[in-house]
Design an enzyme around this catalytic site. Sequence first.
Site, mmCIF file in Angstrom:
data_model
loop_
_atom_site.group_PDB
_atom_site.id
_atom_site.type_symbol
_atom_site.label_atom_id
_atom_site.label_comp_id
_atom_site.label_asym_id
_atom_site.label_seq_id
_atom_site.Cartn_x
_atom_site.Cartn_y
_atom_site.Cartn_z
ATOM 1 N N CYS A 1 1.636 -1.913 -19.889
ATOM 2 C CA CYS A 1 1.319 -0.874 -19.009
ATOM 3 C C CYS A 1 1.496 -1.152 -17.562
ATOM 4 O O CYS A 1 0.852 -0.628 -16.762
ATOM 5 C CB CYS A 1 -0.274 -0.726 -19.161
ATOM 6 S SG CYS A 1 -1.136 -2.353 -18.992
ATOM 7 N N GLU B 1 -1.798 -11.033 -19.136
ATOM 8 C CA GLU B 1 -1.153 -10.948 -17.699
ATOM 9 C C GLU B 1 -1.039 -12.497 -16.913
ATOM 10 O O GLU B 1 -0.246 -12.570 -15.895
ATOM 11 C CB GLU B 1 -2.206 -10.333 -16.427
ATOM 12 C CG GLU B 1 -2.347 -8.941 -17.062
ATOM 13 C CD GLU B 1 -3.470 -8.439 -16.048
ATOM 14 O OE1 GLU B 1 -3.330 -7.509 -15.297
ATOM 15 O OE2 GLU B 1 -4.936 -8.573 -16.172
ATOM 16 N N ASN C 1 2.841 -6.354 -14.084
ATOM 17 C CA ASN C 1 2.459 -6.502 -12.688
ATOM 18 C C ASN C 1 2.064 -7.834 -12.238
ATOM 19 O O ASN C 1 2.907 -8.485 -11.590
ATOM 20 C CB ASN C 1 1.807 -5.355 -11.879
ATOM 21 C CG ASN C 1 2.171 -4.114 -12.262
ATOM 22 O OD1 ASN C 1 3.345 -3.806 -12.788
ATOM 23 N ND2 ASN C 1 1.152 -2.998 -12.230
ATOM 24 N N ASP C 2 1.121 -8.266 -12.868
ATOM 25 C CA ASP C 2 0.432 -9.467 -12.736
ATOM 26 C C ASP C 2 1.231 -10.679 -13.483
ATOM 27 O O ASP C 2 1.496 -11.606 -12.933
ATOM 28 C CB ASP C 2 -1.064 -9.568 -13.152
ATOM 29 C CG ASP C 2 -1.841 -9.036 -12.092
ATOM 30 O OD1 ASP C 2 -1.469 -9.411 -10.905
ATOM 31 O OD2 ASP C 2 -2.625 -8.148 -12.217
ATOM 32 N N HIS D 1 0.634 -1.084 -0.134
ATOM 33 C CA HIS D 1 0.028 -0.124 0.006
ATOM 34 C C HIS D 1 0.843 1.310 0.155
ATOM 35 O O HIS D 1 0.420 2.092 -0.953
ATOM 36 C CB HIS D 1 -0.832 0.032 1.188
ATOM 37 C CG HIS D 1 -1.967 -0.709 1.216
ATOM 38 N ND1 HIS D 1 -2.432 -1.707 2.396
ATOM 39 C CD2 HIS D 1 -2.969 -0.921 0.229
ATOM 40 C CE1 HIS D 1 -3.427 -2.375 2.083
ATOM 41 N NE2 HIS D 1 -3.837 -2.012 0.810
HETATM 42 C C1 PEP Z 1 -0.440 -5.152 -14.360
HETATM 43 O O1 PEP Z 1 -1.223 -6.157 -13.816
HETATM 44 O O2 PEP Z 1 0.583 -4.971 -14.775
HETATM 45 C C2 PEP Z 1 -1.545 -3.870 -14.480
HETATM 46 C C3 PEP Z 1 -1.048 -2.745 -15.241
HETATM 47 O O3 PEP Z 1 -2.679 -3.988 -13.810
HETATM 48 P P1 PEP Z 1 -3.097 -3.806 -12.310
HETATM 49 O O4 PEP Z 1 -1.567 -3.253 -11.617
HETATM 50 O O5 PEP Z 1 -4.164 -3.103 -12.150
HETATM 51 O O6 PEP Z 1 -3.246 -5.311 -11.797
HETATM 52 MG MG MG Z 2 -3.049 -6.509 -13.601
#
Ligand code: PEP
Ligand code: MG
Length: 563
Positions: free
Chosen positions: A506, A437, A460-461, A200
């Site tokens: 992204c 993802e 990220n995922d 967080h």
């Molecule tokens: C990701 O998973 O890279 C992404 C951009 O989505 P979020 O961070 O919202 O899961």
């Molecule tokens: Mg994601």
Amino acid sequence: MVIKKNLLEKIFQGTCISSGLAAGKAFIYTDILLRDHELYTIRPEELPEEYKRVEQAIDNVRKELTLSAERVKKELNAQIAGIFLAQVEMLRDPELAREIKWELKSCLVNAEQIVKRVFRKWELRFRQIQDERISYRADDIIDLNRRMIRALTGISAHMLENLPNNSIIVAKRLLPSDTVFLSRKFAKGIVTEYGGTASHTALLTRELGIPSIGRISGILDSVSQNDVLLVNGDTGNLVVNPSDESRKTFAKELHRKSSYAIRARKECCKPAIFQDGRRVMVMANVSCRDDVEVAVRNGADGIGLFRIENIYLSRKHPPTMEELTKELENALAPASGKPITVRMLDIGGDKRLTYLNGTGIDDSFLGRRGIRFLLEYPELLYTQFNALLRLSESFDIKILIPMVTFAQEMQLVREMFQELLQMSKKYRDVPLGAMIETPASALCAEEFHPFVDFYSIGTNDLTQYTMAAGRENSTVGNYFVDDHPAIFKLIDLICRESLDKPVSLCGELASNKSALRKVLDSDIETLSVAPPFIPEIKQFIREQALSYTSQLISVNSVTSNGL
Ligand code: PEP
Ligand code: MG
């Protein structure tokens, strides 16, 4: 880890949480729960009075949390505000009040001691639960414990509320109740003993642009109040009581960085073009109107990822189509005229809807997230499709489908969308994209080709699933490596298998300058990053001499000339 000691100077290496450089004075933030509180016995006839104190404290904390949620929603974002609302719900649990009363009656000591003990027990109970959806709540319990102690002892001000200018906060860890008091104006930097890159605190400090370093063990034993600190959020390096030489080096670096930032800011509205002429679109990841405003001010070429979750997280019920359209219209207005990609609701994992509590849905990171969840509740999917189609009349909209695993999921969504279009007759087609993802969708990206207009890689995922390291779990933070060769192999594969369809990226990786060159060499056409990073990412691209694409073209032309 101390890596150098030179008279008073100490140097530590931690983990980069939020980039940037900051110099300031240490503000040691000690947790109220670690302080000793008065212990006294009470007589049985004093019990009603002690109960009343507890009830009053619960009531005060509930009001305080509701106010915090409102304030955060207005000033930061609704996702973080949702954390406070969830805490209000926890405080409503009748079992908690019953246990406090029972302990008071059996121990006959003052409420502070009992509250501390009961909340600690609850925290441990939550921590021991194997299910990650529940165990993460232990931090919320610590947070509530602190608030209750403050309410009982009459300490109204939070330590961080009266932060002196130019402070660098040094703490064991920061929790949601602390982060409300952070502002770029007073908090120049943050150093913590715990906390990973996807915590967080990380999310918030990055959004606020506060340089921050985490995971420096024992830091509170090595820093005293008002010590001079130099924080380098780009390298994870912390200097305590710097020597003249370190100060000079840091000042030079700070100057270099700020001149770079000023230059980048001046040019931020110009396109990001490689020196060979290839353009990269630099867009913004946003979740509310404030983010969109900052993005546009910082020269975003568009919105690459609008996270719609806030609109759902900040309510007691899912929005109606009209409500959703209105909220999106208002949030996106500053970016009108620019390309905008809205992601369909990605609920599950770290984003939970309070109104789904008790439905028995497995919404853990490996459970029913994103499109899996939407296909289970098609009414949610249709509300969003309808709202987005309506918006497409006044905005340049693309729709992104989160967390796809099977190409069949995308096929099904495509069919549902086309059917809706045909039925309504009044809307024009809107591009649909798959958010890649999961390793399965990355490895089989070509299978999605017939059903998508574009691909967007969410690193990220993709990283958490590929590296088997939870993005919220700081204990495996060293496994969460988003620039690992495995991730680049997957990115390359997606780009190759996307054939003629555009690919954007992204995740946080898109704003990591040390990995960016490699990302761009994969032939990604669009990057989407947090709004504060846009000017520097654009500048970085302009400084790159030759893109991979043009190297390929020149190699090919040499070969054909040779033939
Ligand atoms: C990701 O998973 O890279 C992404 C951009 O989505 P979020 O961070 O919202 O899961
Ligand atoms: Mg994601």
